[in-house]
Design a protein around this motif. Structure first.
Motif, PDB file in Angstrom:
ATOM      1  N   ALA A 276       0.827  -1.207   0.000  1.00  0.00           N
ATOM      2  CA  ALA A 276       0.000   0.000   0.000  1.00  0.00           C
ATOM      3  C   ALA A 276       0.860   1.255   0.000  1.00  0.00           C
ATOM      4  O   ALA A 276       0.531   2.248  -0.667  1.00  0.00           O
ATOM      5  CB  ALA A 276      -0.925  -0.005   1.220  1.00  0.00           C
ATOM      6  N   ALA A 277       1.957   1.224   0.733  1.00  0.00           N
ATOM      7  CA  ALA A 277       2.846   2.384   0.786  1.00  0.00           C
ATOM      8  C   ALA A 277       3.424   2.712  -0.581  1.00  0.00           C
ATOM      9  O   ALA A 277       3.723   3.875  -0.886  1.00  0.00           O
ATOM     10  CB  ALA A 277       3.982   2.136   1.779  1.00  0.00           C
ATOM     11  N   ASN A 278       3.555   1.688  -1.423  1.00  0.00           N
ATOM     12  CA  ASN A 278       4.091   1.884  -2.770  1.00  0.00           C
ATOM     13  C   ASN A 278       3.000   1.968  -3.833  1.00  0.00           C
ATOM     14  O   ASN A 278       3.305   2.068  -5.024  1.00  0.00           O
ATOM     15  CB  ASN A 278       5.061   0.746  -3.106  1.00  0.00           C
ATOM     16  N   GLY A 279       1.736   1.884  -3.411  1.00  0.00           N
ATOM     17  CA  GLY A 279       0.632   1.973  -4.367  1.00  0.00           C
ATOM     18  C   GLY A 279       0.543   0.793  -5.306  1.00  0.00           C
ATOM     19  O   GLY A 279       0.067   0.943  -6.445  1.00  0.00           O
ATOM     20  N   THR A 280       0.993  -0.385  -4.870  1.00  0.00           N
ATOM     21  CA  THR A 280       0.997  -1.563  -5.738  1.00  0.00           C
ATOM     22  C   THR A 280      -0.267  -2.392  -5.530  1.00  0.00           C
ATOM     23  O   THR A 280      -0.487  -2.929  -4.438  1.00  0.00           O
ATOM     24  CB  THR A 280       2.228  -2.449  -5.438  1.00  0.00           C
ATOM     25  N   ASP A 313     -11.606   0.319   5.927  1.00  0.00           N
ATOM     26  CA  ASP A 313     -13.032  -0.040   6.010  1.00  0.00           C
ATOM     27  C   ASP A 313     -13.591  -0.391   4.630  1.00  0.00           C
ATOM     28  O   ASP A 313     -14.697   0.006   4.261  1.00  0.00           O
ATOM     29  CB  ASP A 313     -13.862   1.104   6.623  1.00  0.00           C
ATOM     30  N   SER A 314     -12.799  -1.114   3.866  1.00  0.00           N
ATOM     31  CA  SER A 314     -13.246  -1.564   2.545  1.00  0.00           C
ATOM     32  C   SER A 314     -12.941  -3.054   2.425  1.00  0.00           C
ATOM     33  O   SER A 314     -12.355  -3.649   3.322  1.00  0.00           O
ATOM     34  CB  SER A 314     -12.509  -0.796   1.440  1.00  0.00           C
ATOM     35  N   ARG A 315     -13.325  -3.638   1.340  1.00  0.00           N
ATOM     36  CA  ARG A 315     -12.989  -5.044   1.080  1.00  0.00           C
ATOM     37  C   ARG A 315     -12.543  -5.176  -0.379  1.00  0.00           C
ATOM     38  O   ARG A 315     -12.935  -6.112  -1.072  1.00  0.00           O
ATOM     39  CB  ARG A 315     -14.200  -5.946   1.375  1.00  0.00           C
ATOM     40  N   ARG A 344      -7.979  -1.401 -10.191  1.00  0.00           N
ATOM     41  CA  ARG A 344      -6.725  -0.812  -9.688  1.00  0.00           C
ATOM     42  C   ARG A 344      -6.994   0.533  -9.022  1.00  0.00           C
ATOM     43  O   ARG A 344      -6.405   0.856  -7.986  1.00  0.00           O
ATOM     44  CB  ARG A 344      -5.706  -0.663 -10.819  1.00  0.00           C
ATOM     45  N   ALA A 345      -7.900   1.319  -9.591  1.00  0.00           N
ATOM     46  CA  ALA A 345      -8.215   2.628  -9.008  1.00  0.00           C
ATOM     47  C   ALA A 345      -8.879   2.470  -7.638  1.00  0.00           C
ATOM     48  O   ALA A 345      -8.594   3.225  -6.699  1.00  0.00           O
ATOM     49  CB  ALA A 345      -9.113   3.410  -9.945  1.00  0.00           C
ATOM     50  N   ALA A 346      -9.776   1.484  -7.500  1.00  0.00           N
ATOM     51  CA  ALA A 346     -10.442   1.247  -6.223  1.00  0.00           C
ATOM     52  C   ALA A 346      -9.437   0.850  -5.148  1.00  0.00           C
ATOM     53  O   ALA A 346      -9.484   1.329  -4.008  1.00  0.00           O
ATOM     54  CB  ALA A 346     -11.515   0.173  -6.380  1.00  0.00           C
ATOM     55  N   GLN A 347      -8.511  -0.027  -5.530  1.00  0.00           N
ATOM     56  CA  GLN A 347      -7.466  -0.399  -4.574  1.00  0.00           C
ATOM     57  C   GLN A 347      -6.575   0.803  -4.248  1.00  0.00           C
ATOM     58  O   GLN A 347      -6.185   1.004  -3.091  1.00  0.00           O
ATOM     59  CB  GLN A 347      -6.611  -1.544  -5.122  1.00  0.00           C
ATOM     60  N   ALA A 349      -7.328   3.935  -4.102  1.00  0.00           N
ATOM     61  CA  ALA A 349      -7.999   4.822  -3.152  1.00  0.00           C
ATOM     62  C   ALA A 349      -7.959   4.246  -1.741  1.00  0.00           C
ATOM     63  O   ALA A 349      -7.725   4.969  -0.765  1.00  0.00           O
ATOM     64  CB  ALA A 349      -9.440   5.048  -3.594  1.00  0.00           C
ATOM     65  N   ALA A 350      -8.168   2.927  -1.623  1.00  0.00           N
ATOM     66  CA  ALA A 350      -8.138   2.283  -0.307  1.00  0.00           C
ATOM     67  C   ALA A 350      -6.728   2.315   0.290  1.00  0.00           C
ATOM     68  O   ALA A 350      -6.559   2.527   1.497  1.00  0.00           O
ATOM     69  CB  ALA A 350      -8.628   0.840  -0.419  1.00  0.00           C
ATOM     70  N   MET A 351      -5.722   2.132  -0.561  1.00  0.00           N
ATOM     71  CA  MET A 351      -4.340   2.151  -0.074  1.00  0.00           C
ATOM     72  C   MET A 351      -3.946   3.553   0.392  1.00  0.00           C
ATOM     73  O   MET A 351      -3.277   3.725   1.417  1.00  0.00           O
ATOM     74  CB  MET A 351      -3.393   1.635  -1.153  1.00  0.00           C
ATOM     75  N   GLU A 352      -4.377   4.559  -0.358  1.00  0.00           N
ATOM     76  CA  GLU A 352      -4.080   5.939   0.020  1.00  0.00           C
ATOM     77  C   GLU A 352      -4.731   6.290   1.357  1.00  0.00           C
ATOM     78  O   GLU A 352      -4.107   6.919   2.230  1.00  0.00           O
ATOM     79  CB  GLU A 352      -4.570   6.891  -1.075  1.00  0.00           C
TER      80      GLU A 352
END
Length: 379
Positions: A276-280, A313-315, A344-347, A349-352
């Motif tokens: 997540a820190a790398n946006g992968t 708070d996502s899945r 990829r965009a949904a992930q 946003a959750a990672m950010e």
């Protein structure tokens, strides 16, 4: 003023080193004693005994060392009491550290006891918090939703941020250099774990996933970051993969691999936060002994094991656990992630959001932890 600190794992040693740096900045002249590794020793700690003696996991590994570890518990407690320390800080490794805290608190109740890394009572075994509260005064939590669980059990608790937000990132030049080496096909980061049992169980499944992906993307490349103590096993197990992977041990190249990959297939654990820190974008897969998996599933209090899902708070991060950890199920999920920009965009946003909630952009976790420790010290 003196603190007695105990870390039992490399991750705990890094937390301890950052905490000591923060304490030295906020309270110059503070003295340290206890047990730690290279990071804590670099900050002035003379370890009572080698930290590596405590880095054992699993019943089969602990049993032969049980009597020795018991002696080390008593030795650490006596050293803490004899040091004149105002507080004991145990860092992760609760099986050892909390036993020391119990002896110290029993012998001298005035010593403040602080535990760094809240137990995951939100996931399983909620009774651990109440048991810990018998000997622990204050907790430093890595996750933002943990303090209420600790305070409900009778301890004070501060969220101090997760260390992942302060870890160094690869430079653009390092990432670009690795991408040029990989070619034009998709690059998949493959992370089968850091323990021998994990790697042995997951590597064959992950190799079969790559075989299925290669039919759709013949030019794909695989990157396999690993750690020294399992590197030999990893190289042996990936030798027969249909996609010959690049196995990476060096820290700088690992950072570049995390940032350069298009998607990742990873064992469950804190690695999801590194991704997540790398946006992968990622897919999580994990398996273990069927009996162990059944027991954990029965005791679990959550519907996802991935920290990105929990913190945001996502899945949105797909998981394939236990009987679902099969190549025929994992491969379509990875293909969907590679080929669907919406996923990829949904992930992303959750990672950010996850990184923001873990403290990214704020005061470094080591400094926040130091402020929290100082706030509960006597005087």
């Amino acid at each position: 003023m003196k603190l007695f600190l105990i870390a039992g794992e490399p991750s705990g040693d890094r937390l301890g080193g950052a905490l000591m740096a923060g304490l030295s900045e906020l309270a110059p002249g503070m003295e340290f004693a206890g047990v730690g590794g290279p990071a804590m020793q670099a900050r002035g700690l003379s370890s009572l005994f080698p930290m590596e003696e405590l880095s054992v996991m699993g019943l089969a590994e602990i049993l032969p060392k049980y009597l020795h570890l018991r002696r080390r518990v008593r030795e650490a407690a006596e050293a803490c009491l004899g040091s004149g320390a105002e507080a004991l800080v145990t860092i992760d490794s609760p099986d050892f550290g909390l036993r020391v805290a119990a002896l110290v608190k029993q012998a001298k109740p005035s010593v403040r006891t602080i535990h760094y890394v809240a137990p995951s009572v939100w996931a399983w075994r909620p009774g651990r918090a109440a048991k810990m509260a018998r000997h622990v005064d204050h907790v430093l939590a890595l996750l933002p939703f943990e303090p209420p669980y600790m305070t409900a059990a009778g301890m004070s608790c501060d969220f101090v941020g997760h260390p992942v937000v302060a870890e160094p990132r690869a430079s653009e030049a390092e990432v670009q250099a690795l991408r040029e080496r990989l070619g034009t096909g998709p690059a998949i980061l493959v992370l089968p774990g850091s323990r021998r049992s994990e790697v042995t169980r997951l590597a064959p499944v992950f190799g079969e996933v790559l075989a299925r992906l290669r039919h759709r993307h013949p030019g794909l490349t695989a990157l396999v970051p690993t750690v020294p103590h399992v590197a030999g096993l990893v190289r042996e197990l990936v030798a027969g993969w249909p996609v010959h992977p690049l196995v990476i041990e060096e820290a700088e190249r690992k950072r570049a691999a995390f940032a350069a990959a298009d998607v990742a297939l990873a064992a469950s654990g804190t690695v999801s936060l590194e991704l997540a820190a790398n946006g992968t974008p990622m897919v999580i897969a994990y398996d273990m002994n069927p009996l162990s998996m059944w027991l954990i599933t029965r005791m679990a209090r959550i519907d996802t094991v991935t920290l990105v899902n929990l913190v945001s708070d996502s899945r949105v991060i797909p998981e394939f656990l236990g009987p679902r950890c099969k190549a025929e199920m994992i491969a379509p999920a990875l293909l969907g992630l590679l080929e669907d920009a919406g996923q990829r965009a949904a992930q992303g946003a959750a990672m950010e959001l996850t990184m923001e909630r873990l403290g990214q952009g704020g005061e470094p976790p080591g400094l926040r932890a130091a402020r929290s420790v100082l706030s509960v010290l006597p005087g």
